[in-house]
Scaffold this active site. Structure first.
Site, PDB file in Angstrom:
ATOM      1  N   ASP A  96      24.030  -8.636 -13.436  1.00 56.03           N
ATOM      2  CA  ASP A  96      22.976  -8.958 -14.397  1.00 56.03           C
ATOM      3  C   ASP A  96      22.711 -10.465 -14.338  1.00 56.03           C
ATOM      4  OD1 ASP A  96      21.484  -9.503 -16.606  1.00 56.03           O
ATOM      5  OD2 ASP A  96      22.695  -8.318 -17.987  1.00 56.03           O
ATOM      6  N   ARG A 119      16.266  -6.801 -12.882  1.00 56.57           N
ATOM      7  CA  ARG A 119      16.697  -6.105 -11.668  1.00 56.57           C
ATOM      8  C   ARG A 119      15.815  -4.917 -11.294  1.00 56.57           C
ATOM      9  NH1 ARG A 119      22.598  -5.271 -13.893  1.00 56.57           N
ATOM     10  NH2 ARG A 119      21.292  -5.121 -15.750  1.00 56.57           N
ATOM     11  N   CYS A 139      17.606  -0.410 -15.003  1.00 58.42           N
ATOM     12  CA  CYS A 139      18.608  -1.425 -15.381  1.00 58.42           C
ATOM     13  C   CYS A 139      18.678  -1.459 -16.905  1.00 58.42           C
ATOM     14  CB  CYS A 139      18.278  -2.787 -14.775  1.00 58.42           C
ATOM     15  SG  CYS A 139      16.720  -3.507 -15.325  1.00 58.42           S
TER      16      CYS A 139
HETATM   17  P1  4NP Z   1      17.866  -6.522 -16.551  1.00 58.01           P
HETATM   18  O1  4NP Z   1      18.383  -7.903 -17.182  1.00 58.01           O
HETATM   19  O2  4NP Z   1      18.733  -5.435 -17.143  1.00 58.01           O
HETATM   20  O3  4NP Z   1      18.103  -6.716 -15.104  1.00 58.01           O
HETATM   21  O4  4NP Z   1      16.410  -6.390 -16.928  1.00 58.01           O
HETATM   22  C1  4NP Z   1      18.563  -8.116 -18.542  1.00 58.01           C
HETATM   23  C2  4NP Z   1      17.484  -8.355 -19.356  1.00 58.01           C
HETATM   24  C3  4NP Z   1      17.679  -8.616 -20.696  1.00 58.01           C
HETATM   25  C4  4NP Z   1      18.957  -8.636 -21.235  1.00 58.01           C
HETATM   26  C5  4NP Z   1      20.040  -8.385 -20.409  1.00 58.01           C
HETATM   27  C6  4NP Z   1      19.840  -8.112 -19.080  1.00 58.01           C
HETATM   28  N1  4NP Z   1      19.165  -8.936 -22.589  1.00 58.01           N
HETATM   29  O5  4NP Z   1      20.320  -9.032 -23.023  1.00 58.01           O
HETATM   30  O6  4NP Z   1      18.187  -9.078 -23.346  1.00 58.01           O
END
Ligand code: 4NP
Length: 154
Positions: free
Chosen positions: A125, A13, A7
């Protein structure tokens, strides 16, 4: 089969997808045949444990992801894994942009195409949303990993 979940941050995720598939592989006693890992396309969260909200949701459904630590996706992962599951179109573009060959590219798949074939759906997300977003992610990834484990059993 060596499977990598990817991800953006590797804190919401993909750690859940990683934890769920590991749990199901263990339950089916297929650990000697398959391995699972996860990574993020960005470098913002390297070394962090999964988002507390994702950990809590996972725990509430009997899945432990607290030991996972975020790392960044790297080109070497195309050598080290047979299948690379991404959560959304942006992850897909980012990973494909690092592919060196056609062989690299065909390893990369949208994970929800396992549960919803050919629909090209995304795991949303949950980072900037509320608790329901984390439950929705759990639901989607639980179903997708059920489909993956069925294939691995064949
Ligand atoms: P992930 O979620 O991609 O599912 O781990 C996110 C974690 C951090 C961020 C965005 C999505 N961020 O903008 O820091």
């Amino acid at each position: 089969m060596r499977i990598l979940m990817v991800c953006l941050g590797n804190i919401c995720r993909s750690p859940l997808a990683d934890g769920l598939l590991k749990k199901k592989i263990t339950e089916k006693e297929l650990m000697h045949l398959h391995s699972v890992d996860s990574a993020g396309t960005c470098d913002n969260h390297i070394g962090q444990d999964p988002d507390t909200r994702m950990q809590k949701t996972a725990t509430s459904f009997g899945c432990s992801i607290e030991d996972l630590r975020a790392r960044q996706f790297k080109v070497q992962d195309f050598n080290d894994f047979d299948l690379i599951y991404v959560m959304d179109q942006s992850n897909l573009e980012n990973v494909l942009s690092l592919a060196r060959t056609e062989e690299d590219k065909i390893k990369v798949k949208l994970i929800l195409n396992e549960s919803h074939p050919n629909k090209n759906l995304e795991v949303p997300d949950p980072y900037f949303g509320g608790e329901n977003g984390f439950i929705e992610v759990y639901d989607l990834l639980d179903k997708a990993t059920d489909c993956i484990i069925k294939k691995l059993e064949e």
